[in-house]
Motif scaffolding. Structure first.
Motif, PDB file in Angstrom:
ATOM      1  N   TYR A 130     -12.471   4.981   2.600  1.00 38.48           N
ATOM      2  CA  TYR A 130     -11.172   5.227   1.978  1.00 38.48           C
ATOM      3  C   TYR A 130     -10.732   3.966   1.258  1.00 38.48           C
ATOM      4  O   TYR A 130     -10.899   2.863   1.772  1.00 38.48           O
ATOM      5  N   LYS A 131     -10.137   4.139   0.090  1.00 40.64           N
ATOM      6  CA  LYS A 131      -9.448   3.056  -0.606  1.00 40.64           C
ATOM      7  C   LYS A 131      -7.986   3.479  -0.648  1.00 40.64           C
ATOM      8  O   LYS A 131      -7.628   4.448  -1.308  1.00 40.64           O
ATOM      9  N   VAL A 132      -7.163   2.768   0.119  1.00 44.84           N
ATOM     10  CA  VAL A 132      -5.762   3.142   0.311  1.00 44.84           C
ATOM     11  C   VAL A 132      -4.884   2.111  -0.380  1.00 44.84           C
ATOM     12  O   VAL A 132      -5.028   0.910  -0.146  1.00 44.84           O
ATOM     13  N   SER A 133      -3.960   2.584  -1.239  1.00 45.08           N
ATOM     14  CA  SER A 133      -3.082   1.647  -1.943  1.00 45.08           C
ATOM     15  C   SER A 133      -1.654   2.181  -1.993  1.00 45.08           C
ATOM     16  O   SER A 133      -1.408   3.356  -1.756  1.00 45.08           O
ATOM     17  N   TYR A 153      -5.866   5.527  14.156  1.00 46.54           N
ATOM     18  CA  TYR A 153      -5.105   4.340  13.798  1.00 46.54           C
ATOM     19  C   TYR A 153      -4.032   4.716  12.796  1.00 46.54           C
ATOM     20  O   TYR A 153      -4.044   5.796  12.215  1.00 46.54           O
ATOM     21  N   THR A 154      -3.081   3.810  12.613  1.00 45.59           N
ATOM     22  CA  THR A 154      -2.103   3.932  11.533  1.00 45.59           C
ATOM     23  C   THR A 154      -2.131   2.632  10.735  1.00 45.59           C
ATOM     24  O   THR A 154      -2.455   1.569  11.264  1.00 45.59           O
ATOM     25  N   VAL A 155      -1.801   2.742   9.458  1.00 49.80           N
ATOM     26  CA  VAL A 155      -1.788   1.581   8.568  1.00 49.80           C
ATOM     27  C   VAL A 155      -0.460   1.565   7.827  1.00 49.80           C
ATOM     28  O   VAL A 155       0.003   2.593   7.344  1.00 49.80           O
ATOM     29  N   ARG A 156       0.141   0.400   7.740  1.00 51.71           N
ATOM     30  CA  ARG A 156       1.361   0.191   6.963  1.00 51.71           C
ATOM     31  C   ARG A 156       1.023  -0.827   5.890  1.00 51.71           C
ATOM     32  O   ARG A 156       0.681  -1.976   6.209  1.00 51.71           O
ATOM     33  N   LEU A 157       1.063  -0.407   4.632  1.00 57.83           N
ATOM     34  CA  LEU A 157       0.791  -1.320   3.523  1.00 57.83           C
ATOM     35  C   LEU A 157       2.121  -1.782   2.931  1.00 57.83           C
ATOM     36  O   LEU A 157       3.009  -0.971   2.696  1.00 57.83           O
ATOM     37  N   TYR A 196      -5.843  -2.903  -2.792  1.00 59.98           N
ATOM     38  CA  TYR A 196      -5.984  -1.762  -1.891  1.00 59.98           C
ATOM     39  C   TYR A 196      -6.610  -2.214  -0.579  1.00 59.98           C
ATOM     40  O   TYR A 196      -7.140  -3.318  -0.470  1.00 59.98           O
ATOM     41  N   LEU A 197      -6.545  -1.335   0.413  1.00 65.11           N
ATOM     42  CA  LEU A 197      -7.174  -1.564   1.703  1.00 65.11           C
ATOM     43  C   LEU A 197      -8.411  -0.685   1.769  1.00 65.11           C
ATOM     44  O   LEU A 197      -8.335   0.529   1.548  1.00 65.11           O
ATOM     45  N   LEU A 198      -9.546  -1.278   2.052  1.00 66.42           N
ATOM     46  CA  LEU A 198     -10.792  -0.545   2.204  1.00 66.42           C
ATOM     47  C   LEU A 198     -10.963  -0.214   3.682  1.00 66.42           C
ATOM     48  O   LEU A 198     -10.854  -1.092   4.535  1.00 66.42           O
ATOM     49  N   ILE A 199     -11.184   1.062   3.988  1.00 68.91           N
ATOM     50  CA  ILE A 199     -11.402   1.496   5.369  1.00 68.91           C
ATOM     51  C   ILE A 199     -12.729   2.238   5.426  1.00 68.91           C
ATOM     52  O   ILE A 199     -12.952   3.174   4.667  1.00 68.91           O
TER      53      ILE A 199
END
Length: 197
Positions: A125-128, A143-147, A186-189
């Protein structure tokens, strides 16, 4: 969230809330200051003022407004909560002429997500965005992610995995049950699907 209740054996009391308190509120660095669900029934943030700016009354006290939520929310200090399914989190106020009021808490923004499938049931995933993201129910890792942006304007990711919370800045990475790397934009997962591909 509406609290557990049951019918009683007492003919004078048809039903009653069970005496199960909410878990203690998070610390300020772990609090989600946005609503994950439309009514904010799962909100456990630290907001303690109403939409008009009034200070919330502590749930453990009965003054200036008596109420029935002390047993359920006594460890929630004076934070906005939604124990009864109102439209949004609310609180009793410390103002004698205003019993209660809704609190102004924004909805969590949705993230921009790009997904690629890889070999061996892996998914990337690429999350932005300035947003909140929760792992998919089919992911092996939960998990949870807060950007968000740091004070310096750099992208940062706060990852909650179980009871642990980790903050990673640009060019940092984290390996737990999934691999996380803050690329900046972005965040790479990298994660695995829990069921068969």
């Amino acid at each position: 969230m509406p609290h557990p209740w049951c019918y009683t054996n007492d003919p004078k009391t048809r039903w009653e809330f069970c005496g199960l308190p909410l878990c203690a509120p998070p610390t300020s660095e772990n609090a989600e200051e946005c609503l994950l669900d439309p009514r904010g029934e799962t909100y456990l943030g630290l907001k303690s003022t109403t939409k008009s700016g009034l200070t919330c009354q502590a749930w453990s006290i009965q003054s200036p407004h008596a109420h029935a939520f002390s047993r359920l929310l006594d460890n929630q200090k004076n934070y906005c909560r939604n124990p009864d399914g109102e439209l949004k989190p609310w609180c009793y106020t410390t103002n004698k002429t205003k019993r209660f009021e809704l609190c102004e808490i924004p909805d969590c923004a949705a993230c921009n997500i790009y997904q690629e499938e890889g070999p061996d049931c892996k998914v990337v995933y690429k999350v932005s965005g300035n947003c909140y993201y929760k792992s998919h129910y089919r992911n092996e890792c939960k998990y949870t992610v807060r950007l968000s942006k740091s004070k310096e304007g750099q992208g940062e990711a706060t990852i909650k995995y179980g009871k642990e919370s980790f903050k990673i800045l640009k060019d940092q990475h984290l390996l737990k049950c999934a691999y996380f790397k803050n690329v900046g934009d972005y965040l790479l997962i990298e994660d695995k699907m829990a069921d068969k591909c």
